[in-house]
Design an enzyme around this catalytic site. Sequence first.
Site, PDB file in Angstrom:
ATOM      1  N   GLU A  33     -51.897 -45.858  -2.337  1.00  0.00           N
ATOM      2  CA  GLU A  33     -52.736 -44.784  -2.894  1.00  0.00           C
ATOM      3  C   GLU A  33     -52.720 -44.831  -4.415  1.00  0.00           C
ATOM      4  O   GLU A  33     -51.662 -44.969  -5.033  1.00  0.00           O
ATOM      5  CB  GLU A  33     -52.197 -43.441  -2.399  1.00  0.00           C
ATOM      6  CG  GLU A  33     -53.252 -42.495  -1.928  1.00  0.00           C
ATOM      7  CD  GLU A  33     -54.045 -42.984  -0.716  1.00  0.00           C
ATOM      8  OE1 GLU A  33     -55.150 -43.518  -0.904  1.00  0.00           O
ATOM      9  OE2 GLU A  33     -53.552 -42.831   0.412  1.00  0.00           O
ATOM     10  N   HIS A  34     -53.925 -44.735  -4.992  1.00  0.00           N
ATOM     11  CA  HIS A  34     -54.111 -44.811  -6.448  1.00  0.00           C
ATOM     12  C   HIS A  34     -53.631 -46.160  -6.997  1.00  0.00           C
ATOM     13  O   HIS A  34     -53.255 -46.267  -8.156  1.00  0.00           O
ATOM     14  CB  HIS A  34     -53.432 -43.639  -7.170  1.00  0.00           C
ATOM     15  CG  HIS A  34     -54.158 -42.345  -6.944  1.00  0.00           C
ATOM     16  ND1 HIS A  34     -55.041 -41.805  -7.842  1.00  0.00           N
ATOM     17  CD2 HIS A  34     -54.151 -41.506  -5.879  1.00  0.00           C
ATOM     18  CE1 HIS A  34     -55.546 -40.673  -7.356  1.00  0.00           C
ATOM     19  NE2 HIS A  34     -55.019 -40.469  -6.160  1.00  0.00           N
ATOM     20  N   ASP A  36     -55.732 -48.873  -6.265  1.00  0.00           N
ATOM     21  CA  ASP A  36     -56.945 -49.719  -6.347  1.00  0.00           C
ATOM     22  C   ASP A  36     -57.440 -49.894  -7.783  1.00  0.00           C
ATOM     23  O   ASP A  36     -57.696 -51.008  -8.231  1.00  0.00           O
ATOM     24  CB  ASP A  36     -58.059 -49.244  -5.391  1.00  0.00           C
ATOM     25  CG  ASP A  36     -58.567 -47.840  -5.613  1.00  0.00           C
ATOM     26  OD1 ASP A  36     -57.956 -47.094  -6.421  1.00  0.00           O
ATOM     27  OD2 ASP A  36     -59.580 -47.467  -4.977  1.00  0.00           O
ATOM     28  N   GLY A 119     -65.065 -33.996   2.189  1.00  0.00           N
ATOM     29  CA  GLY A 119     -64.026 -33.478   1.292  1.00  0.00           C
ATOM     30  C   GLY A 119     -62.635 -33.485   1.883  1.00  0.00           C
ATOM     31  O   GLY A 119     -61.804 -32.652   1.534  1.00  0.00           O
ATOM     32  N   ASP A 169     -62.482 -47.312  -0.963  1.00  0.00           N
ATOM     33  CA  ASP A 169     -63.247 -46.654   0.101  1.00  0.00           C
ATOM     34  C   ASP A 169     -64.416 -47.509   0.585  1.00  0.00           C
ATOM     35  O   ASP A 169     -64.652 -47.663   1.784  1.00  0.00           O
ATOM     36  CB  ASP A 169     -63.780 -45.301  -0.392  1.00  0.00           C
ATOM     37  CG  ASP A 169     -62.682 -44.425  -0.960  1.00  0.00           C
ATOM     38  OD1 ASP A 169     -61.508 -44.667  -0.626  1.00  0.00           O
ATOM     39  OD2 ASP A 169     -62.997 -43.508  -1.730  1.00  0.00           O
TER      40      ASP A 169
HETATM   41  C1  GLA Z   1     -60.116 -41.913  -3.665  1.00  0.00           C
HETATM   42  C2  GLA Z   1     -60.867 -42.987  -4.434  1.00  0.00           C
HETATM   43  C3  GLA Z   1     -60.286 -44.373  -4.155  1.00  0.00           C
HETATM   44  C4  GLA Z   1     -58.772 -44.385  -4.339  1.00  0.00           C
HETATM   45  C5  GLA Z   1     -58.127 -43.202  -3.624  1.00  0.00           C
HETATM   46  C6  GLA Z   1     -56.661 -43.099  -3.916  1.00  0.00           C
HETATM   47  O1  GLA Z   1     -60.330 -42.081  -2.295  1.00  0.00           O
HETATM   48  O2  GLA Z   1     -62.226 -42.975  -4.082  1.00  0.00           O
HETATM   49  O3  GLA Z   1     -60.899 -45.325  -4.978  1.00  0.00           O
HETATM   50  O4  GLA Z   1     -58.425 -44.413  -5.692  1.00  0.00           O
HETATM   51  O5  GLA Z   1     -58.735 -41.984  -3.957  1.00  0.00           O
HETATM   52  O6  GLA Z   1     -55.967 -44.161  -3.384  1.00  0.00           O
END
Ligand code: GLA
Length: 379
Positions: A33-34, A36, A119, A169
Site C-alpha cells: 500500500e502506497h 506504487d 468510495g 488500481d
Molecule cells: C489508491 C491509489 C493507488 C494506490 C493506493 C494505495 O488506491 O489509487 O494508486 O496508491 O491508493 O496503495
Amino acid sequence: MITDDAVAAFREEFGAEPAGLWAAPGRLNLIGEHTDYNEGFVLPFALPQRTIAAVGPAPAGEWTVCSTSEDRAVAFGLTEPGQVTGWAAYVAGVVWSLHDAGHEVPGARIAIASEVPLGSGLSSSAALESSVLTALIDLGGLDVPLEKRPAIAQRAENVYVGAPTGILDQSASIRCQEGKALFLDCRSYEIDQIPFDLAAAGLAILVINSNAPHQHVDGEYGARRRTCEEAARLLGVPALRDITGDQLDDVLARLDDEVMRRRVRHVVTEDDRVLETVKLLHTGQVREIGPLLTASHVSMRDDFEITVPQVDIAVETALRAGAHGARMTGGGFGGCVLALIDTGAADAVTAAVEEAYAKEGFTPPTAWTVTAGPGATQL
Ligand code: GLA
C-alpha cells in the site's frame, strides 16, 4: 444481473441495442500500500464485483454516457482536462487520454452499471475507466497492447480528473487474471501472475467494508505522496523503491524529520513485505502470509498514519476471532479491511466485527468473501 441493468439502461437512453458489453473489475490489494507511486511493488487481485459498460457506436467525435446510478446522461466532444466534471470526468478522461496517446477514438454511446462499492478503497473509479477504455479500444479496433493500457487509464485520473494516484488500481483492473494475484513492479511494469487458490489451502479472504465516511482523503493522499517524493529527493534516490530493507537504519539516520522517517519506514518495509508474500505464495505457503498482512496494517496505522478507528477495530476483532492476518486495503482513511480466514469462518468473524462496531456506535460493517476474478474483458 448487472449486465442486464447495463443493457436496459442503454436501451432506455439510446433506444437501440448495444454493440457489445465490456466488464472491468474492482480490485483488492492483498499487500503493497502506497508503494506504487514510490515505484515499488504491489500485489492486488481482481474482485468478482465489476463495472459493466454497454457500448454502441456514435458519429465521430461524439460521446454520450449514462449510468444506472445517475439521473442524467452526459454528452461531450473532444475535451481538455477538467472540462467535464463529476462522475463522467472518468469517461471523458479516458477518451482524452486515449486520443492524447495518438489513437483515433471511436465515437460511442455508453451505459454504465456497477456493482463495485463506491468510495470503499476497491477502485470503483479504475473499474469505470478500465471498462470504458477496453470498450473503446475494441470498438475502434485500436492497437494498444495490454501492458500500455493501465498508464492511459491512470493519465485520465491524474491529468483529467486531477487525482494524484499511482498505477495500482488500473493495472489490477486491466491485467489481473482469474485465480491469480498480480505481482507488479511499478517501475518497470513487469508482472508475475501468482497462483492464488485460497480454497485449495482451506482458506478464504473476507472483505469487511468499514462503511466509515471518507474525509479529506484526497488532501491526505497527496500529502503522503509529496512527503515520500521529498524524502527520495533528500536521500538522493530516484524513488523510495531504491532503498532496501538493510539500508533502512542508515537512511533513517540521515533524515531529521520524525514524520518523514516514519513515512519512509512504511514504504521500505512494505516493499519487503510484498516480496516476502510473493515468495510464500510461490511455494504454496498461503496461511503463512497472515503475519505479513497484519504487519502491513500496523505499519499503515503507526508509520503511514492512514487508518481510522473503524478499520483498526475491524482488523483487531478479525484477528481475535481467528483470522490468520488482516489489514486495511486501498488508499486509506476508511474503506475496506481484508482478513485471511479459514474456509467456513466468515460468519463468526463477521459477527464478531458487527458486535464490536455496535459497541462503538459505528455504522454497521458489510462483509463478504471474495475469490480472484478476471481482468477487463469483452463479455
Ligand atoms: C489508491 C491509489 C493507488 C494506490 C493506493 C494505495 O488506491 O489509487 O494508486 O496508491 O491508493 O496503495
